[in-house]
Design a protein around this motif. Structure first.
Motif, PDB file in Angstrom:
ATOM      1  N   THR A 201       0.832  -1.201   0.000  1.00 36.07           N
ATOM      2  CA  THR A 201       0.000   0.000   0.000  1.00 36.07           C
ATOM      3  C   THR A 201       0.867   1.252   0.000  1.00 36.07           C
ATOM      4  OG1 THR A 201      -1.752  -1.142   1.213  1.00 36.07           O
ATOM      5  CG2 THR A 201      -1.800   1.261   1.229  1.00 36.07           C
ATOM      6  N   SER A 202       1.927   1.247   0.793  1.00 38.74           N
ATOM      7  CA  SER A 202       2.826   2.398   0.867  1.00 38.74           C
ATOM      8  C   SER A 202       3.503   2.660  -0.475  1.00 38.74           C
ATOM      9  CB  SER A 202       3.885   2.166   1.950  1.00 38.74           C
ATOM     10  OG  SER A 202       4.685   3.310   2.126  1.00 38.74           O
ATOM     11  N   VAL A 203       3.993   1.596  -1.106  1.00 41.23           N
ATOM     12  CA  VAL A 203       4.640   1.750  -2.417  1.00 41.23           C
ATOM     13  C   VAL A 203       3.640   2.277  -3.441  1.00 41.23           C
ATOM     14  CG1 VAL A 203       5.741   0.513  -4.323  1.00 41.23           C
ATOM     15  CG2 VAL A 203       6.377  -0.015  -1.966  1.00 41.23           C
ATOM     16  N   ARG A 204       2.410   1.781  -3.382  1.00 45.65           N
ATOM     17  CA  ARG A 204       1.376   2.251  -4.305  1.00 45.65           C
ATOM     18  C   ARG A 204       1.109   3.743  -4.109  1.00 45.65           C
ATOM     19  NH1 ARG A 204      -4.606  -0.247  -4.129  1.00 45.65           N
ATOM     20  NH2 ARG A 204      -3.649  -1.882  -5.396  1.00 45.65           N
ATOM     21  N   VAL A 205       0.976   4.153  -2.846  1.00 46.15           N
ATOM     22  CA  VAL A 205       0.718   5.561  -2.544  1.00 46.15           C
ATOM     23  C   VAL A 205       1.823   6.455  -3.102  1.00 46.15           C
ATOM     24  CG1 VAL A 205       0.726   7.225  -0.643  1.00 46.15           C
ATOM     25  CG2 VAL A 205      -0.752   5.227  -0.530  1.00 46.15           C
ATOM     26  N   VAL A 206       3.069   6.041  -2.904  1.00 51.20           N
ATOM     27  CA  VAL A 206       4.196   6.827  -3.413  1.00 51.20           C
ATOM     28  C   VAL A 206       4.182   6.869  -4.935  1.00 51.20           C
ATOM     29  CG1 VAL A 206       6.713   6.938  -3.568  1.00 51.20           C
ATOM     30  CG2 VAL A 206       5.628   6.391  -1.385  1.00 51.20           C
ATOM     31  N   ALA A 207       3.923   5.718  -5.565  1.00 49.42           N
ATOM     32  CA  ALA A 207       3.912   5.651  -7.030  1.00 49.42           C
ATOM     33  C   ALA A 207       2.810   6.507  -7.636  1.00 49.42           C
ATOM     34  CB  ALA A 207       3.748   4.197  -7.471  1.00 49.42           C
ATOM     35  N   GLU A 208       1.689   6.608  -6.948  1.00 47.25           N
ATOM     36  CA  GLU A 208       0.551   7.370  -7.468  1.00 47.25           C
ATOM     37  C   GLU A 208       0.622   8.864  -7.141  1.00 47.25           C
ATOM     38  OE1 GLU A 208      -2.852   3.827  -7.347  1.00 47.25           O
ATOM     39  OE2 GLU A 208      -2.795   5.346  -5.768  1.00 47.25           O
ATOM     40  N   ASN A 209       1.554   9.230  -6.273  1.00 43.89           N
ATOM     41  CA  ASN A 209       1.642  10.630  -5.836  1.00 43.89           C
ATOM     42  C   ASN A 209       3.091  11.115  -5.848  1.00 43.89           C
ATOM     43  OD1 ASN A 209      -1.259  11.339  -4.643  1.00 43.89           O
ATOM     44  ND2 ASN A 209      -0.765   9.249  -4.003  1.00 43.89           N
ATOM     45  N   ILE A 210       3.797  10.837  -6.921  1.00 43.61           N
ATOM     46  CA  ILE A 210       5.220  11.164  -6.967  1.00 43.61           C
ATOM     47  C   ILE A 210       5.511  12.652  -6.743  1.00 43.61           C
ATOM     48  CG2 ILE A 210       7.239  11.260  -8.484  1.00 43.61           C
ATOM     49  CD1 ILE A 210       6.550   8.503  -9.458  1.00 43.61           C
ATOM     50  N   PRO A 211       4.817  13.598  -7.397  1.00 38.93           N
ATOM     51  CA  PRO A 211       5.105  15.015  -7.131  1.00 38.93           C
ATOM     52  C   PRO A 211       4.941  15.385  -5.655  1.00 38.93           C
ATOM     53  CG  PRO A 211       3.808  14.809  -9.124  1.00 38.93           C
ATOM     54  CD  PRO A 211       3.814  13.457  -8.473  1.00 38.93           C
ATOM     55  N   ALA A 212       3.832  14.953  -5.052  1.00 38.79           N
ATOM     56  CA  ALA A 212       3.589  15.259  -3.642  1.00 38.79           C
ATOM     57  C   ALA A 212       4.621  14.584  -2.754  1.00 38.79           C
ATOM     58  CB  ALA A 212       2.183  14.819  -3.241  1.00 38.79           C
ATOM     59  N   MET A 213       4.989  13.350  -3.095  1.00 43.71           N
ATOM     60  CA  MET A 213       5.948  12.627  -2.272  1.00 43.71           C
ATOM     61  C   MET A 213       7.360  13.201  -2.380  1.00 43.71           C
ATOM     62  SD  MET A 213       4.558  10.541  -0.359  1.00 43.71           S
ATOM     63  CE  MET A 213       2.883   9.989  -0.089  1.00 43.71           C
ATOM     64  N   LEU A 214       7.694  13.750  -3.536  1.00 42.38           N
ATOM     65  CA  LEU A 214       8.989  14.426  -3.664  1.00 42.38           C
ATOM     66  C   LEU A 214       9.041  15.657  -2.765  1.00 42.38           C
ATOM     67  CD1 LEU A 214       9.656  14.199  -7.510  1.00 42.38           C
ATOM     68  CD2 LEU A 214      10.910  13.026  -5.692  1.00 42.38           C
ATOM     69  N   VAL A 215       7.935  16.401  -2.734  1.00 43.17           N
ATOM     70  CA  VAL A 215       7.852  17.569  -1.853  1.00 43.17           C
ATOM     71  C   VAL A 215       7.921  17.125  -0.390  1.00 43.17           C
ATOM     72  CG1 VAL A 215       6.389  19.483  -1.087  1.00 43.17           C
ATOM     73  CG2 VAL A 215       6.556  18.939  -3.529  1.00 43.17           C
ATOM     74  N   TRP A 216       7.181  16.061  -0.066  1.00 45.30           N
ATOM     75  CA  TRP A 216       7.146  15.558   1.301  1.00 45.30           C
ATOM     76  C   TRP A 216       8.520  15.071   1.745  1.00 45.30           C
ATOM     77  CZ3 TRP A 216       5.483  16.232   5.707  1.00 45.30           C
ATOM     78  CH2 TRP A 216       5.291  15.238   6.667  1.00 45.30           C
ATOM     79  N   ALA A 217       9.204  14.340   0.881  1.00 43.62           N
ATOM     80  CA  ALA A 217      10.549  13.853   1.209  1.00 43.62           C
ATOM     81  C   ALA A 217      11.514  15.017   1.423  1.00 43.62           C
ATOM     82  CB  ALA A 217      11.061  12.943   0.094  1.00 43.62           C
ATOM     83  N   THR A 218      11.385  16.059   0.602  1.00 49.68           N
ATOM     84  CA  THR A 218      12.242  17.238   0.747  1.00 49.68           C
ATOM     85  C   THR A 218      12.000  17.923   2.083  1.00 49.68           C
ATOM     86  OG1 THR A 218      12.242  17.585  -1.653  1.00 49.68           O
ATOM     87  CG2 THR A 218      12.877  19.458  -0.267  1.00 49.68           C
ATOM     88  N   ILE A 219      10.732  18.046   2.471  1.00 49.23           N
ATOM     89  CA  ILE A 219      10.396  18.649   3.761  1.00 49.23           C
ATOM     90  C   ILE A 219      11.010  17.845   4.904  1.00 49.23           C
ATOM     91  CG2 ILE A 219       8.495  19.095   5.370  1.00 49.23           C
ATOM     92  CD1 ILE A 219       6.766  19.817   2.948  1.00 49.23           C
ATOM     93  N   ILE A 220      10.882  16.526   4.825  1.00 47.85           N
ATOM     94  CA  ILE A 220      11.426  15.656   5.871  1.00 47.85           C
ATOM     95  C   ILE A 220      12.937  15.817   5.980  1.00 47.85           C
ATOM     96  CG2 ILE A 220      11.828  13.245   6.524  1.00 47.85           C
ATOM     97  CD1 ILE A 220       9.082  12.594   5.339  1.00 47.85           C
ATOM     98  N   VAL A 221      13.617  15.832   4.835  1.00 49.56           N
ATOM     99  CA  VAL A 221      15.076  15.964   4.822  1.00 49.56           C
ATOM    100  C   VAL A 221      15.496  17.310   5.413  1.00 49.56           C
ATOM    101  CG1 VAL A 221      17.092  16.211   3.329  1.00 49.56           C
ATOM    102  CG2 VAL A 221      15.453  14.372   2.911  1.00 49.56           C
ATOM    103  N   LEU A 222      14.840  18.388   5.000  1.00 53.66           N
ATOM    104  CA  LEU A 222      15.216  19.720   5.472  1.00 53.66           C
ATOM    105  C   LEU A 222      14.983  19.869   6.973  1.00 53.66           C
ATOM    106  CD1 LEU A 222      13.881  22.003   2.577  1.00 53.66           C
ATOM    107  CD2 LEU A 222      16.255  21.388   3.083  1.00 53.66           C
ATOM    108  N   LEU A 223      13.824  19.409   7.453  1.00 55.51           N
ATOM    109  CA  LEU A 223      13.540  19.523   8.878  1.00 55.51           C
ATOM    110  C   LEU A 223      14.470  18.636   9.708  1.00 55.51           C
ATOM    111  CD1 LEU A 223       9.625  19.666   9.024  1.00 55.51           C
ATOM    112  CD2 LEU A 223      11.264  21.528   9.333  1.00 55.51           C
ATOM    113  N   THR A 224      14.776  17.451   9.186  1.00 59.78           N
ATOM    114  CA  THR A 224      15.697  16.561   9.897  1.00 59.78           C
ATOM    115  C   THR A 224      17.095  17.161   9.939  1.00 59.78           C
ATOM    116  OG1 THR A 224      14.412  14.636   9.176  1.00 59.78           O
ATOM    117  CG2 THR A 224      16.639  14.235   9.998  1.00 59.78           C
TER     118      THR A 224
END
Length: 255
Positions: A201-224
């Protein structure tokens, strides 16, 4: 981008997943902050524990250069697992129950076996990363002892190959971990599902929402990065904030 993962529904009882726009992660962050302020004390308990564990890991690995860099990334690979209790805090509030640190720990137990299996998977990836790093150091540095000069050597032409290889290997593992853990751990904390179903399910969510997930991953990296730049003190707030925001992402994307 659709990876046609819906065919897996024939083999697993898969939940429905949704699609969001690229800016949706900022909404998750906003809602995560709202959840954080609704039960700050138990949330801060998780932040303090995470910061102390991170400090201990860095302290143990400080004598070995390659272990220091690997310990940071390994810590980040396993960190999503530590947010299981944070997800329960919001779940408790949604169900009208009192949200507390102790109660959130008790609630995690209901699907502990599957969460533990997820921990084994993430632990295996973290150990693999340590071995990959050790091999790359041996190949490029030839057993040479390296200290603080490592950081300057890494950007010179002599060791640029190591920097590129190490960074690419880390990026691949980070992408794998992000894909399999984006919503799988809150899903395991929330539903009585098996680990494989949550991972798919997680892989599917990422595959279906790549633009949003790229933004989300960037936010996580910057805050971390901010958390580590403040000698892990910032993680006391950043970790639970990201935990609550991840729960919001899960509720938004998995139906």
């Amino acid at each position: 981008m659709d990876l046609h993962l819906h065919g897996l529904d024939d083999h697993f009882s898969m939940p429905e997943t949704g699609k969001v726009n690229a800016m949706r992660p900022f909404y998750w962050l906003k809602m995560g902050w709202t959840d954080f302020t609704r039960h700050p004390l138990p949330s801060l308990c998780y932040g303090i524990i995470t910061a102390l564990l991170g400090f201990a890991v860095l302290k143990i690995a400080s004598s070995y250069t390659y272990l220091s860099s690997t310990a940071v990334t390994g810590f980040l690979l396993l960190a999503p697992l530590g947010a299981s209790g944070i997800y329960e805090l919001t779940h408790e509030r949604e169900e009208g129950r009192e949200a507390s640190f102790i109660q959130s720990l008790r609630d995690v137990v209901h699907n502990l076996g599957q969460i533990a299996f997820m921990g084994v998977i993430l632990g295996f990836i973290a150990m693999s990363w340590e071995r990959i790093s050790a091999i790359l150091f041996a190949l490029f540095y030839g057993g040479e002892a390296v200290g603080m000069q490592f950081f300057s050597h890494a950007l010179t032409s002599e060791y640029l190959g190591f920097t590129i290889a190490w960074s690419l290997a880390g990026l691949v593992l980070a992408c794998v971990v992000f894909a399999i853990s984006a919503v799988s751990i809150p899903m395991l904390a929330h539903r009585d599902v098996d680990t494989i179903t949550a991972l798919v399910t997680s892989v599917r969510v990422v595959a279906e929402n790549i633009p949003a997930m790229l933004v989300w991953a960037t936010i996580i990296v910057l805050l971390t990065a901010i958390g580590f730049a403040t000698y892990l003190v910032g993680l006391v707030i950043i970790f639970p904030l990201l935990g609550h925001a991840t729960w919001c992402a899960y509720r938004d994307l998995v139906h």
